[in-house]
Design an enzyme around this catalytic site. Structure first.
Site, PDB file in Angstrom:
ATOM      1  N   TYR A  36       1.070  -1.168  -0.051  1.00  0.00           N
ATOM      2  CA  TYR A  36       0.301  -0.184   0.354  1.00  0.00           C
ATOM      3  C   TYR A  36       0.901   1.293  -0.057  1.00  0.00           C
ATOM      4  CZ  TYR A  36      -4.379  -2.898   1.246  1.00  0.00           C
ATOM      5  OH  TYR A  36      -4.859  -3.610   1.433  1.00  0.00           O
ATOM      6  N   LEU A 186     -18.254  -1.012   2.783  1.00  0.00           N
ATOM      7  CA  LEU A 186     -19.154  -0.097   1.979  1.00  0.00           C
ATOM      8  C   LEU A 186     -18.425  -0.177   0.439  1.00  0.00           C
ATOM      9  CD1 LEU A 186     -18.718   3.073   4.664  1.00  0.00           C
ATOM     10  CD2 LEU A 186     -20.196   1.434   4.669  1.00  0.00           C
ATOM     11  N   GLY A 189     -17.249   2.512  -0.571  1.00  0.00           N
ATOM     12  CA  GLY A 189     -17.761   3.908  -1.061  1.00  0.00           C
ATOM     13  C   GLY A 189     -18.455   4.423  -1.285  1.00  0.00           C
ATOM     14  N   SER A 192     -21.215   3.369   0.898  1.00  0.00           N
ATOM     15  CA  SER A 192     -21.654   4.600   2.159  1.00  0.00           C
ATOM     16  C   SER A 192     -22.297   5.684   1.884  1.00  0.00           C
ATOM     17  CB  SER A 192     -20.449   5.658   2.088  1.00  0.00           C
ATOM     18  OG  SER A 192     -20.225   5.966   0.643  1.00  0.00           O
TER      19      SER A 192
HETATM   20  N1  LIG Z   1      -7.564  -8.271   1.581  1.00  0.00           N
HETATM   21  C1  LIG Z   1      -7.628  -7.375   0.239  1.00  0.00           C
HETATM   22  O1  LIG Z   1      -7.522  -7.892  -0.892  1.00  0.00           O
HETATM   23  C2  LIG Z   1      -8.623  -6.058   0.283  1.00  0.00           C
HETATM   24  C3  LIG Z   1      -8.561  -5.338  -0.340  1.00  0.00           C
HETATM   25  C4  LIG Z   1      -9.084  -4.128  -0.583  1.00  0.00           C
HETATM   26  C5  LIG Z   1      -9.136  -3.950   1.067  1.00  0.00           C
HETATM   27  N2  LIG Z   1      -8.652  -4.144   1.789  1.00  0.00           N
HETATM   28  C6  LIG Z   1      -8.401  -3.514   3.150  1.00  0.00           C
HETATM   29  O2  LIG Z   1      -9.454  -3.378   3.523  1.00  0.00           O
HETATM   30  C7  LIG Z   1     -10.380  -1.899   4.679  1.00  0.00           C
HETATM   31  C8  LIG Z   1     -10.860  -1.315   4.129  1.00  0.00           C
HETATM   32  O3  LIG Z   1     -11.158  -1.693   2.422  1.00  0.00           O
HETATM   33  P1  LIG Z   1     -12.021  -0.310   1.672  1.00  0.00           P
HETATM   34  O4  LIG Z   1     -11.321   1.084   1.788  1.00  0.00           O
HETATM   35  O5  LIG Z   1     -11.974  -0.813   0.576  1.00  0.00           O
HETATM   36  O6  LIG Z   1     -13.665  -0.247   2.173  1.00  0.00           O
HETATM   37  P2  LIG Z   1     -14.943   0.158   2.356  1.00  0.00           P
HETATM   38  O7  LIG Z   1     -14.754   0.556   4.130  1.00  0.00           O
HETATM   39  O8  LIG Z   1     -16.075  -0.169   1.102  1.00  0.00           O
HETATM   40  O9  LIG Z   1     -14.360   1.545   2.068  1.00  0.00           O
HETATM   41  C9  LIG Z   1     -14.238   2.921   1.946  1.00  0.00           C
HETATM   42  C10 LIG Z   1     -14.390   4.166   1.664  1.00  0.00           C
HETATM   43  O10 LIG Z   1     -15.341   4.423   1.762  1.00  0.00           O
HETATM   44  C11 LIG Z   1     -15.817   5.396   2.008  1.00  0.00           C
HETATM   45  N3  LIG Z   1     -16.016   6.288   3.051  1.00  0.00           N
HETATM   46  C12 LIG Z   1     -17.290   7.059   3.253  1.00  0.00           C
HETATM   47  N4  LIG Z   1     -18.353   6.932   4.518  1.00  0.00           N
HETATM   48  C13 LIG Z   1     -17.717   6.020   5.156  1.00  0.00           C
HETATM   49  C14 LIG Z   1     -17.495   5.912   6.526  1.00  0.00           C
HETATM   50  N5  LIG Z   1     -18.534   6.331   7.516  1.00  0.00           N
HETATM   51  N6  LIG Z   1     -16.520   5.200   7.201  1.00  0.00           N
HETATM   52  C15 LIG Z   1     -16.166   4.608   6.188  1.00  0.00           C
HETATM   53  N7  LIG Z   1     -15.686   5.006   4.781  1.00  0.00           N
HETATM   54  C16 LIG Z   1     -16.738   6.142   4.347  1.00  0.00           C
HETATM   55  C17 LIG Z   1     -14.208   6.324   2.170  1.00  0.00           C
HETATM   56  O11 LIG Z   1     -14.274   7.741   1.951  1.00  0.00           O
HETATM   57  P3  LIG Z   1     -13.841   8.712   1.603  1.00  0.00           P
HETATM   58  O12 LIG Z   1     -13.294   8.606   0.132  1.00  0.00           O
HETATM   59  O13 LIG Z   1     -14.269   9.602   1.948  1.00  0.00           O
HETATM   60  O14 LIG Z   1     -12.581   8.185   2.852  1.00  0.00           O
HETATM   61  C18 LIG Z   1     -13.790   5.301   1.532  1.00  0.00           C
HETATM   62  O15 LIG Z   1     -13.431   5.522  -0.070  1.00  0.00           O
HETATM   63  C19 LIG Z   1      -8.595  -1.015   3.275  1.00  0.00           C
HETATM   64  O16 LIG Z   1      -8.088  -0.221   3.864  1.00  0.00           O
HETATM   65  C20 LIG Z   1      -7.651  -2.447   3.258  1.00  0.00           C
HETATM   66  O17 LIG Z   1      -7.164  -2.724   4.429  1.00  0.00           O
HETATM   67  C21 LIG Z   1      -8.276  -5.864   1.705  1.00  0.00           C
END
Ligand SMILES: NC(=O)c1ccc[n+]([C@@H]2O[C@H](COP(=O)([O-])OP(=O)(O)OC[C@H]3O[C@@H](n4cnc5c(N)ncnc54)[C@H](OP(=O)(O)O)[C@@H]3O)[C@@H](O)[C@H]2O)c1
Length: 315
Positions: A36, A186, A189, A192
């Site tokens: 990352y 989410l 996003g 969300s």
């Molecule tokens: N193992 C894998 O293959 C894999 C793949 C992807 C991710 N991951 C892990 O999973 C974690 C989470 O994944 P993700 O970031 O894709 O998931 P997510 O929580 O589904 O999406 C995060 C996005 O949602 C937006 N969002 C809007 N409202 C929100 C709220 N109230 N709380 C949190 N987020 C909000 C954020 O917005 P903003 O743009 O406003 O910040 C951000 O862009 C990553 O950090 C990573 O560690 C693992």
């Protein structure tokens, strides 16, 4: 992830403040990947954890994804020698002597999973790793890996829009008593309540290549979000809280990751822990977003091809 990569620009000071706010609120699990931002995210965590009690934090680290200086992705490396090498660099960047959960980000088709897991098990024995995890592995791979060394948890996408694990992967984890760390709760996003059609995406933002974030698929998916918003309004919650609450309701063995990059988003997410969803609420949520309702795959074609979890079961 989004604090260092793949979701457009992020603010470092705000990222650290968000991690601090999470720790202060009692969050203990921090998930990262050495790729990352090519080490940036681990260095960010090191900075955020300065002066904090290391033992209060569960550090989950993914490795194996190969990057280029132009930020491109170039496959995966799960060879035992690579495992030791990746870990050595991660420990140094994180400023710690052990990782709590260590896992290959994508199953390496060129290396039997037993070899990769065996190498991590060696690191457990040596005291550098506490638990072995998996990421985006399918049921067969989970069984093979678990036979080599007990697997603590599987990290995999799971949300109202991505329910693929319910057929085979989740039952396999439950049979073997392996926990699930759900990501994309989410839907990056999309689910969300804050996404809109006119949100501009840079080419470096992976969502600009995601089938769910473009064209008619986006229209369809946003209409699902509006249906969910009606349920959220009636419950006095937000769409994001409902989406998180739904995953939390699926079992104590499923731990949702929250991809908040800003304190404001974290503050919205945390009350989901207190959300009391009744059977009627859950039924209304599933009427708004029925299983299989999402338009478009969860990744583009090239990325889907790298997912062991999406391969048809071997006969
Ligand atoms: N193992 C894998 O293959 C894999 C793949 C992807 C991710 N991951 C892990 O999973 C974690 C989470 O994944 P993700 O970031 O894709 O998931 P997510 O929580 O589904 O999406 C995060 C996005 O949602 C937006 N969002 C809007 N409202 C929100 C709220 N109230 N709380 C949190 N987020 C909000 C954020 O917005 P903003 O743009 O406003 O910040 C951000 O862009 C990553 O950090 C990573 O560690 C693992």
């Amino acid at each position: 992830m989004g604090m260092s990569d793949l979701y457009g620009p992020a603010d470092e000071a705000e990222s650290i403040a968000t991690i601090h706010a999470a720790l202060d609120a009692g969050i203990t699990l921090l998930d990262t990947g050495d790729f990352y931002g090519m080490g940036h995210n681990e260095l960010l965590l090191r900075e955020a954890l300065r002066g904090r009690d290391r033992e209060q934090v569960v550090l989950s680290v993914k490795f194996g994804a190969l990057r280029g200086p132009d930020r491109s992705f170039g496959g995966v490396d799960g060879r035992p020698a690579a495992v030791r090498n990746f870990l050595a660099y991660s420990l140094r960047r994180l400023g710690t002597d052990h990782v709590d959960v260590y896992r290959l980000a994508r199953v390496d088709p060129a290396v039997p999973i037993e070899e990769t897991v065996g190498a991590i098990a060696g690191m457990v024995e040596a005291g550098f790793v506490r638990h072995v995890g998996l990421s985006e592995a399918g049921a067969d791979t989970i069984r093979r890996a678990h036979a080599e060394h007990p697997i603590a948890d599987l990290q995999i996408e799971y949300s109202l829009l991505s329910r693929g694990i319910e057929a085979e992967i989740l039952p396999t984890c439950r049979e073997l008593r392996i926990a699930v760390t759900a990501y994309g709760v989410l839907s990056r996003g999309l689910l969300s309540g804050h996404w809109s059609k006119d949100r501009a995406l840079t080419p470096a933002d992976i969502r600009s290549h995601s089938p769910r974030f473009g064209g008619e698929n986006l229209d369809r998916n946003l209409s699902l979000v509006e249906a969910l918003r009606a349920v959220a309004d009636a419950k006095g919650s937000t769409v994001a809280q409902l989406a998180l609450g739904w995953v939390l309701s699926r079992g104590e063995d499923i731990v949702p990751l929250v991809g908040a990059r800003r304190r404001e988003r974290l503050a919205e997410a945390l009350p989901a822990l207190e959300l009391d969803l009744t059977a009627d609420d859950l039924a209304a949520i599933e009427r708004a977003v029925p299983p299989g309702a999402a338009a478009g795959d969860r990744y583009n074609e090239a990325q889907m091809a790298m997912l062991d979890s999406e391969r048809p079961p071997a006969n």
